[in-house]
Design a protein around this motif. Structure first.
Motif, PDB file in Angstrom:
ATOM      1  N   LYS A   1       0.832  -1.209   0.000  1.00  0.00           N
ATOM      2  CA  LYS A   1       0.000   0.000   0.000  1.00  0.00           C
ATOM      3  C   LYS A   1       0.868   1.261   0.000  1.00  0.00           C
ATOM      4  N   LEU A   2       1.899   1.279   0.856  1.00  0.00           N
ATOM      5  CA  LEU A   2       2.781   2.443   0.929  1.00  0.00           C
ATOM      6  C   LEU A   2       3.625   2.580  -0.339  1.00  0.00           C
ATOM      7  N   ALA A   3       4.109   1.451  -0.857  1.00  0.00           N
ATOM      8  CA  ALA A   3       4.944   1.489  -2.059  1.00  0.00           C
ATOM      9  C   ALA A   3       4.161   2.017  -3.250  1.00  0.00           C
ATOM     10  N   LYS A   4       2.911   1.578  -3.389  1.00  0.00           N
ATOM     11  CA  LYS A   4       2.079   2.056  -4.497  1.00  0.00           C
ATOM     12  C   LYS A   4       1.881   3.560  -4.440  1.00  0.00           C
ATOM     13  N   ARG A   5       1.744   4.069  -3.227  1.00  0.00           N
ATOM     14  CA  ARG A   5       1.433   5.501  -3.058  1.00  0.00           C
ATOM     15  C   ARG A   5       2.678   6.386  -3.163  1.00  0.00           C
ATOM     16  N   TYR A   6       3.820   5.929  -2.636  1.00  0.00           N
ATOM     17  CA  TYR A   6       4.942   6.847  -2.433  1.00  0.00           C
ATOM     18  C   TYR A   6       6.235   6.518  -3.190  1.00  0.00           C
ATOM     19  N   CYS A   7       6.314   5.373  -3.840  1.00  0.00           N
ATOM     20  CA  CYS A   7       7.555   5.022  -4.549  1.00  0.00           C
ATOM     21  C   CYS A   7       7.445   5.342  -6.034  1.00  0.00           C
ATOM     22  N   PRO A   8       8.478   5.961  -6.636  1.00  0.00           N
ATOM     23  CA  PRO A   8       9.716   6.406  -5.972  1.00  0.00           C
ATOM     24  C   PRO A   8       9.484   7.669  -5.148  1.00  0.00           C
ATOM     25  N   GLY A   9      10.299   7.817  -4.112  1.00  0.00           N
ATOM     26  CA  GLY A   9      10.164   8.986  -3.262  1.00  0.00           C
ATOM     27  C   GLY A   9      10.916   8.846  -1.962  1.00  0.00           C
ATOM     28  N   PRO A  10      10.756   9.833  -1.070  1.00  0.00           N
ATOM     29  CA  PRO A  10      11.557   9.906   0.157  1.00  0.00           C
ATOM     30  C   PRO A  10      11.011   9.054   1.292  1.00  0.00           C
ATOM     31  N   ILE A  11      10.823   7.756   1.022  1.00  0.00           N
ATOM     32  CA  ILE A  11      10.316   6.861   2.055  1.00  0.00           C
ATOM     33  C   ILE A  11      11.091   5.541   2.014  1.00  0.00           C
ATOM     34  N   THR A  12      11.522   5.104   3.190  1.00  0.00           N
ATOM     35  CA  THR A  12      12.129   3.783   3.349  1.00  0.00           C
ATOM     36  C   THR A  12      11.106   2.916   4.081  1.00  0.00           C
ATOM     37  N   ILE A  13      10.698   1.837   3.438  1.00  0.00           N
ATOM     38  CA  ILE A  13       9.642   0.977   3.963  1.00  0.00           C
ATOM     39  C   ILE A  13      10.270  -0.302   4.515  1.00  0.00           C
ATOM     40  N   ILE A  14      10.048  -0.570   5.778  1.00  0.00           N
ATOM     41  CA  ILE A  14      10.549  -1.808   6.384  1.00  0.00           C
ATOM     42  C   ILE A  14       9.485  -2.880   6.248  1.00  0.00           C
ATOM     43  N   ALA A  15       9.866  -3.956   5.547  1.00  0.00           N
ATOM     44  CA  ALA A  15       8.933  -5.043   5.244  1.00  0.00           C
ATOM     45  C   ALA A  15       9.507  -6.363   5.727  1.00  0.00           C
ATOM     46  N   PRO A  16       8.646  -7.351   5.981  1.00  0.00           N
ATOM     47  CA  PRO A  16       9.141  -8.662   6.420  1.00  0.00           C
ATOM     48  C   PRO A  16       9.744  -9.471   5.278  1.00  0.00           C
ATOM     49  N   LEU A  17      10.719 -10.303   5.633  1.00  0.00           N
ATOM     50  CA  LEU A  17      11.292 -11.271   4.706  1.00  0.00           C
ATOM     51  C   LEU A  17      10.676 -12.641   4.982  1.00  0.00           C
ATOM     52  N   THR A  18      10.709 -13.504   3.982  1.00  0.00           N
ATOM     53  CA  THR A  18      10.118 -14.829   4.155  1.00  0.00           C
ATOM     54  C   THR A  18      10.808 -15.624   5.260  1.00  0.00           C
ATOM     55  N   GLY A  19      12.080 -15.325   5.531  1.00  0.00           N
ATOM     56  CA  GLY A  19      12.820 -16.047   6.562  1.00  0.00           C
ATOM     57  C   GLY A  19      12.555 -15.580   7.973  1.00  0.00           C
ATOM     58  N   GLY A  20      11.735 -14.517   8.115  1.00  0.00           N
ATOM     59  CA  GLY A  20      11.397 -14.040   9.442  1.00  0.00           C
ATOM     60  C   GLY A  20      12.062 -12.730   9.834  1.00  0.00           C
ATOM     61  N   GLU A  21      13.108 -12.315   9.105  1.00  0.00           N
ATOM     62  CA  GLU A  21      13.746 -11.036   9.402  1.00  0.00           C
ATOM     63  C   GLU A  21      13.040  -9.931   8.618  1.00  0.00           C
ATOM     64  N   THR A  22      13.645  -8.749   8.588  1.00  0.00           N
ATOM     65  CA  THR A  22      13.054  -7.616   7.873  1.00  0.00           C
ATOM     66  C   THR A  22      14.114  -6.925   7.033  1.00  0.00           C
ATOM     67  N   VAL A  23      13.655  -6.088   6.095  1.00  0.00           N
ATOM     68  CA  VAL A  23      14.556  -5.270   5.302  1.00  0.00           C
ATOM     69  C   VAL A  23      13.859  -3.948   5.007  1.00  0.00           C
ATOM     70  N   GLY A  24      14.626  -2.876   4.998  1.00  0.00           N
ATOM     71  CA  GLY A  24      14.110  -1.574   4.611  1.00  0.00           C
ATOM     72  C   GLY A  24      14.453  -1.310   3.157  1.00  0.00           C
ATOM     73  N   PHE A  25      13.456  -0.966   2.338  1.00  0.00           N
ATOM     74  CA  PHE A  25      13.727  -0.711   0.927  1.00  0.00           C
ATOM     75  C   PHE A  25      13.255   0.681   0.527  1.00  0.00           C
ATOM     76  N   ARG A  26      13.915   1.213  -0.492  1.00  0.00           N
ATOM     77  CA  ARG A  26      13.549   2.525  -1.027  1.00  0.00           C
ATOM     78  C   ARG A  26      13.753   2.511  -2.533  1.00  0.00           C
ATOM     79  N   VAL A  27      12.847   3.153  -3.254  1.00  0.00           N
ATOM     80  CA  VAL A  27      12.997   3.380  -4.691  1.00  0.00           C
ATOM     81  C   VAL A  27      13.453   4.825  -4.849  1.00  0.00           C
ATOM     82  N   PRO A  28      14.748   5.043  -5.113  1.00  0.00           N
ATOM     83  CA  PRO A  28      15.264   6.419  -5.126  1.00  0.00           C
ATOM     84  C   PRO A  28      14.784   7.210  -6.329  1.00  0.00           C
ATOM     85  N   ASP A  29      14.594   8.496  -6.112  1.00  0.00           N
ATOM     86  CA  ASP A  29      14.187   9.408  -7.176  1.00  0.00           C
ATOM     87  C   ASP A  29      15.402  10.250  -7.567  1.00  0.00           C
ATOM     88  N   HIS A  30      16.420   9.570  -8.083  1.00  0.00           N
ATOM     89  CA  HIS A  30      17.671  10.220  -8.465  1.00  0.00           C
ATOM     90  C   HIS A  30      18.102   9.631  -9.804  1.00  0.00           C
TER      91      HIS A  30
END
Length: 200
Positions: A88-117
């Motif tokens: 939901k957040l990625a659809k609305r704000y990517c690319p842009g100034p937001i880093t979204i922390i999402a779960p990984l299938t293995g149980g950990e997490t990762v923060g991702f960003r689609v840069p506007d550069h």
């Protein structure tokens, strides 16, 4: 000494091609400008290069690196679960100034960003994979807003440094949002504000 490419003289496409060629070599770490600060990047699947970033910054091993990616829709190919709030957040704000922390299938997490550069967008397209990333400064020190400050703060050399000129003083870091639950939780306030996210 780190080799330097002048973005203004060489152009975005040529600089991105050279950077992408180097990323194919295991252990490669690059220094380049982003919308907000100078940053370090490497292939997210290159464990040697990821360790090198930690060494260059003096970064604590417990602090994870985020990812840059060209198309957030491809993240499930790398084990990222987007269903629900991350999508939901990625659809609305990517690319842009937001880093979204999402779960990984293995149980950990990762923060991702689609840069506007433009340089990063071209490099990500050529690399065709997530790039692990962090700011190019010693941990605990101020962000680097020009190439000389970035190089001076690192504990060693990088495979290539791209000089994109000084970054505007008013540039704000991305807003970091924990999207692993049902409601967004702001971990770092940046250019995007909580009210905008909650009303999305």
């Amino acid at each position: 000494m780190s080799p330097v490419v002048d973005l203004a003289a060489d152009g975005i496409c040529a600089a991105a091609r050279r950077a992408a060629e180097l990323l194919a070599v295991p252990g490669t770490v690059l220094l380049l400008p982003t919308e907000t600060v100078y940053g370090l990047v490497c292939r997210a699947d290159d464990e040697t290069a990821v360790r090198r970033i930690y060494e260059l910054k003096g970064r604590a091993a417990a602090k994870k690196l985020g990812w840059f990616i060209a198309d957030w829709r491809k993240l499930p190919e790398y084990g990222v679960r987007l269903d629900g709030l991350p999508e939901k957040l990625a659809k609305r704000y990517c690319p842009g100034p937001i880093t979204i922390i999402a779960p990984l299938t293995g149980g950990e997490t990762v923060g991702f960003r689609v840069p506007d550069h433009p340089l990063l967008a071209e490099l990500l397209k050529l690399a065709d994979c997530p790039l692990a990333q962090t700011s190019a400064n010693r941990s605990g020190e101020p962000d680097a807003r020009d190439l000389s400050a970035a190089l001076a703060g690192l504990a060693g050399d990088v495979a290539l440094a791209i000089d994109g000129g000084p970054i505007a003083d008013g540039a704000l870091a991305s807003t970091v949002v924990d999207a692993t639950g049902t409601e967004p939780r702001i971990l770092r306030q940046g250019a995007l504000h909580l009210e905008e996210i909650r009303n999305s």
